[in-house]
Write a protein that holds these residues in place. Structure first.
Motif, mmCIF file in Angstrom:
data_model
loop_
_atom_site.group_PDB
_atom_site.id
_atom_site.type_symbol
_atom_site.label_atom_id
_atom_site.label_comp_id
_atom_site.label_asym_id
_atom_site.label_seq_id
_atom_site.Cartn_x
_atom_site.Cartn_y
_atom_site.Cartn_z
ATOM 1 N N UNK A 190 -6.581 0.652 1.198
ATOM 2 C CA UNK A 190 -6.532 1.675 0.596
ATOM 3 C C UNK A 190 -8.089 1.181 0.428
ATOM 4 N N UNK A 191 -8.581 0.305 0.308
ATOM 5 C CA UNK A 191 -9.651 -0.127 -0.670
ATOM 6 C C UNK A 191 -11.348 0.074 0.479
ATOM 7 N N UNK A 192 -10.706 0.848 1.801
ATOM 8 C CA UNK A 192 -12.152 1.428 2.400
ATOM 9 C C UNK A 192 -11.951 2.492 2.715
ATOM 10 N N UNK A 193 -13.026 3.584 3.060
ATOM 11 C CA UNK A 193 -12.166 5.121 3.310
ATOM 12 C C UNK A 193 -11.854 4.935 4.701
ATOM 13 N N UNK A 194 -10.551 5.648 4.823
ATOM 14 C CA UNK A 194 -9.517 5.899 5.928
ATOM 15 C C UNK A 194 -10.665 6.542 7.244
ATOM 16 N N UNK A 195 -11.601 6.892 7.438
ATOM 17 C CA UNK A 195 -12.115 8.070 8.049
ATOM 18 C C UNK A 195 -13.215 6.824 9.349
ATOM 19 N N UNK A 196 -13.055 5.198 8.275
ATOM 20 C CA UNK A 196 -13.953 4.026 8.919
ATOM 21 C C UNK A 196 -12.732 3.653 10.281
ATOM 22 N N UNK A 197 -11.660 4.129 9.689
ATOM 23 C CA UNK A 197 -10.935 3.581 10.264
ATOM 24 C C UNK A 197 -10.695 4.045 12.433
ATOM 25 N N UNK A 198 -9.733 3.923 13.166
ATOM 26 C CA UNK A 198 -9.823 3.953 14.308
ATOM 27 C C UNK A 198 -8.802 5.336 14.395
ATOM 28 N N UNK A 199 -8.911 6.463 14.968
ATOM 29 C CA UNK A 199 -7.455 7.898 15.181
ATOM 30 C C UNK A 199 -6.957 7.691 14.242
ATOM 31 N N UNK A 200 -5.438 6.342 15.156
ATOM 32 C CA UNK A 200 -4.492 6.094 14.990
ATOM 33 C C UNK A 200 -3.985 5.235 13.586
ATOM 34 N N UNK A 201 -5.086 4.624 13.501
ATOM 35 C CA UNK A 201 -4.333 3.939 11.783
ATOM 36 C C UNK A 201 -4.755 5.139 10.486
ATOM 37 N N UNK A 202 -6.103 5.883 11.069
ATOM 38 C CA UNK A 202 -6.107 6.768 10.146
ATOM 39 C C UNK A 202 -4.855 7.612 9.986
ATOM 40 N N UNK A 203 -4.498 8.479 11.302
ATOM 41 C CA UNK A 203 -3.245 9.557 11.222
ATOM 42 C C UNK A 203 -2.262 8.381 10.178
ATOM 43 N N UNK A 204 -1.851 7.262 10.488
ATOM 44 C CA UNK A 204 -1.168 6.114 9.564
ATOM 45 C C UNK A 204 -1.010 6.237 8.943
ATOM 46 N N UNK A 205 -2.212 5.895 7.618
ATOM 47 C CA UNK A 205 -2.507 5.448 6.868
ATOM 48 C C UNK A 205 -2.306 7.667 5.936
ATOM 49 N N UNK A 206 -2.586 8.174 6.932
ATOM 50 C CA UNK A 206 -2.122 9.626 6.036
ATOM 51 C C UNK A 206 -1.432 10.604 5.552
ATOM 52 N N UNK A 207 -0.330 9.751 7.784
ATOM 53 C CA UNK A 207 1.108 10.654 6.614
ATOM 54 C C UNK A 207 1.813 10.066 7.010
ATOM 55 N N UNK A 208 1.726 9.161 7.470
ATOM 56 C CA UNK A 208 3.167 7.956 7.477
ATOM 57 C C UNK A 208 2.978 7.373 6.561
ATOM 58 N N UNK A 209 2.484 6.272 5.981
ATOM 59 C CA UNK A 209 2.191 5.700 4.560
ATOM 60 C C UNK A 209 1.475 6.361 3.786
ATOM 61 N N UNK A 210 1.680 7.489 3.180
ATOM 62 C CA UNK A 210 -0.027 8.357 2.415
ATOM 63 C C UNK A 210 -1.102 7.229 1.747
ATOM 64 N N UNK A 211 -1.242 6.113 1.817
ATOM 65 C CA UNK A 211 -2.181 5.434 1.140
ATOM 66 C C UNK A 211 -4.073 6.206 1.148
ATOM 67 N N UNK A 212 -3.952 6.928 1.394
ATOM 68 C CA UNK A 212 -5.162 8.096 2.271
ATOM 69 C C UNK A 212 -5.212 9.103 1.129
ATOM 70 N N UNK A 213 -4.154 9.717 0.827
ATOM 71 C CA UNK A 213 -3.817 10.654 -0.653
ATOM 72 C C UNK A 213 -4.135 10.101 -1.689
#
Lengths: 261, 342
Positions: A190-213
């Motif tokens: 979460x130290x970096x904006x999630x949009x710099x990560x590849x799609x699958x990782x972004x999905x994980x960080x958003x929906x699986x473990x909601x770090x992005x929010x």
């Protein structure tokens, strides 16, 4: 009001208790300072090569780091200690004492342990956010500030609900201490904006473990980068997760007392 | 039996479904997919009622269902069947007004927070129970005096001995002046002096506040000192409910006869009189079936040079042991005494 006063008592007792372990204070200061240096160093390295990272400017990333430390401090001060204590209580059977108290069990469990020294992270986050806000200057108006506050609160509630749901699994599986390791290993992303990560990782960080929010979304609010849809989605998700985790908790309690069996 | 029972239980039952796993790796793997389960009747249709201000001893061997019953009464477990009311509430609905008036002490578990001074745990309970300051102060002072907590209050729980911790545990559980106390082995692991002190305190609390107490203990001294009435359960079934003194009459079909001899035994066999319990320097203890007591004592007096002879009920420990080793047979035979007491 009652629960607010209860929380205040827990905080007071938490402070008194932790005063016994003064070494913890210094260890936490050193640890937090190192974390901050690594985070700031990372930004410095990145921006010595480029002007923007995934569209984010330097001061925006600074705000992101501020949010990351603020929410992280909250997790380490209150959420994680309380939830670990809860899982321990289930294992040892001492949860029974919480359930025979005339107060809401979810609240009692969620505020039961406060590691006050971890507030150092929160304290560190304040000047970082302050500097970021100063450098953002004009682009940070009253609307942005309000949106920031709303998304920050939503993010915190999402993280809390997520932890509560993971911990509630302890009713069925008893040994779930390792669950928190999953979260804490994802958290530094979460130290970096999630949009710099590849799609699958972004999905994980958003929906699986909601770090992005809890990190990217509030930070994107300070520069008006956030879209209306994201704002509404975040608030809605926070409300939904709060309700679902509450429901899940009650299911867990019913299972624990053998009412559902 | 009482006009206004505080605790009333009817046909209360609890069935646990437990997982069964056979030994071995293959069986363990199989159990990951499909688990074999088995029903255990932890509490099997027990009924009793307890009147206001009574102290009732709840007896039974490990696994008899004592703790399960206490957990149902304190609202932690839902029963599988039957009903219970305590102070007019159904415990497992966990009504706040009910929880504020009862307390649960478990000798094997701690509610005191490990790392903080005892008085701070009290403070947390004060906040949880919303005890007003003007009520809290005198209660703490009173408990401190009765349980001699003064030197302990400022110490963190982890620095206390087992006995000290138990005293603080009990105090923490009584800050809100509950009128129903469930004490699950409150003296377990304590030395005799500490056991005695806690017993005295429980009697005292009961007399001063008129609280109703259900107590489980494996120490018969606790039960003898505190409880006029005992309830015995075994394998989840109620075996006995009545006066402690009646327990021996009902379950011990034997008496203990102690004989002091003037000239020793002279090698005469004793087996013809009864079961030899102890024998030392001209002093013998025999266990004799109750119906034969008169006849056997007569023969003893005639056959031997008896200096002294006493006939006693067996010690309560022996009675209890006897009950648990022969049960559940007492249930099979219809018992007039039990029907009378109901």
């Amino acid at each position: 009001m009652y629960y607010f006063r209860l929380f205040a008592t827990y905080v007071r007792v938490g402070i008194l208790g932790e005063l016994e372990y003064r070494a913890n204070f210094w260890i936490n200061i050193i640890q937090s300072a190192l974390d901050l240096c690594v985070a700031l160093g990372g930004i410095a390295v990145v921006f010595s090569h480029t002007d923007t990272l995934g569209g984010w400017r330097q001061e925006e990333l600074l705000a992101l780091i501020g949010v990351y430390f603020l929410i992280g401090g909250l997790i380490r001060t209150l959420i994680r200690p309380s939830m670990i204590q809860f899982m321990e209580d289930v294992r040892q059977g001492t949860l029974d004492f919480k359930l025979t108290k005339p107060a809401d069990s979810q609240v009692l469990v969620s505020i039961q342990r406060i590691e006050i020294w971890r507030l150092v992270d929160v304290l560190i986050s304040l000047p970082v956010l302050g500097i970021a806000f100063l450098r953002l200057g004009a682009s940070l108006g009253p609307i942005e500030s309000a949106v920031f506050a709303v998304t920050l609160l939503s993010g915190a509630l999402i993280i809390y609900s997520f932890w509560l749901m993971l911990s509630t699994c302890a009713f069925w599986f008893v040994k779930v201490e390792n669950i928190q390791v999953i979260f804490m290993s994802m958290w530094p992303a979460g130290r970096w904006p999630v949009n710099i990560y590849p799609t699958w990782l972004r999905a994980v960080l958003t929906f699986l473990v909601p770090v992005a929010f809890a990190t990217t979304v509030p930070a994107s609010a300070v520069s008006g980068r956030i879209t209306g849809a994201t704002l509404i989605g975040t608030v809605a998700l926070a409300a939904a997760m709060l309700l679902v985790s509450r429901w899940f908790w009650r299911v867990g309690i019913r299972f624990y007392s053998g009412a559902s069996a | 039996m009482e006009q206004n029972p505080v605790i009333q239980i009817e046909e209360l039952s609890k069935v646990y479904t437990v997982n069964e796993r056979e030994a071995g790796l293959v069986a363990a793997m199989r159990s990951l997919v499909k688990r074999k389960t088995r029903d255990v009747n932890a509490v099997d249709a027990i009924s009793f009622s307890v009147g206001e201000g009574e102290i009732v001893g709840f007896l039974g061997p490990n696994g008899a269902g004592k703790t399960t019953t206490l957990k149902m009464l304190s609202g932690l477990l839902h029963p599988t069947g039957g009903s219970a009311t305590v102070l007019g509430f159904r415990p497992w609905e966990r009504n706040r007004d009910y929880l504020r008036r009862m307390t649960l002490v478990m000798g094997q578990r701690n509610q005191l927070v490990w790392d903080i001074p005892v008085i701070d745990t009290f403070e947390l309970n004060r906040a949880v129970y919303r005890i007003p300051e003007e009520q809290y102060r005198p209660v703490v002072e009173e408990l401190t005096e009765l349980l001699e907590l003064e030197p302990l209050l400022r110490k963190p729980t982890r620095n206390l001995s087992l006995g000290e911790r138990m005293k603080c545990e009990i105090a923490a559980a009584l800050l809100h002046r509950p009128s129903v106390l469930f004490l699950d082995e409150p003296t377990i692991g304590l030395d005799v002096t500490m056991q005695r002190r806690i017993r005295r305190f429980i009697t005292d609390y009961n007399q001063r506040t008129g609280a109703t107490v259900i107590l489980t203990s494996h120490y018969m001294a606790d039960v003898e000192a505190l409880c006029k009435r005992v309830i015995v359960i075994h394998h989840g079934k109620l075996l006995y409910d009545g006066e402690l003194t009646g327990l021996a009459d009902r379950f011990a079909p034997f008496k203990t006869v102690e004989v002091k001899l003037q000239n020793g035994l002279d090698g005469r066999p004793l087996a013809q009189y009864g079961e030899l319990m102890a024998h030392s320097e001209g002093r013998i203890t025999l266990r004799i079936p109750k119906v034969d007591t008169a006849a056997v004592t007569g023969r003893l007096l005639a056959d031997l040079d008896v200096a002294d002879l006493t006939v006693q009920d067996p010690p309560i420990e022996d009675v209890i042991e006897h009950v648990f080793s022969q049960s559940p047979s007492p249930l099979d035979a219809p018992d007039p005494q039990k029907i009378q007491s109901e």
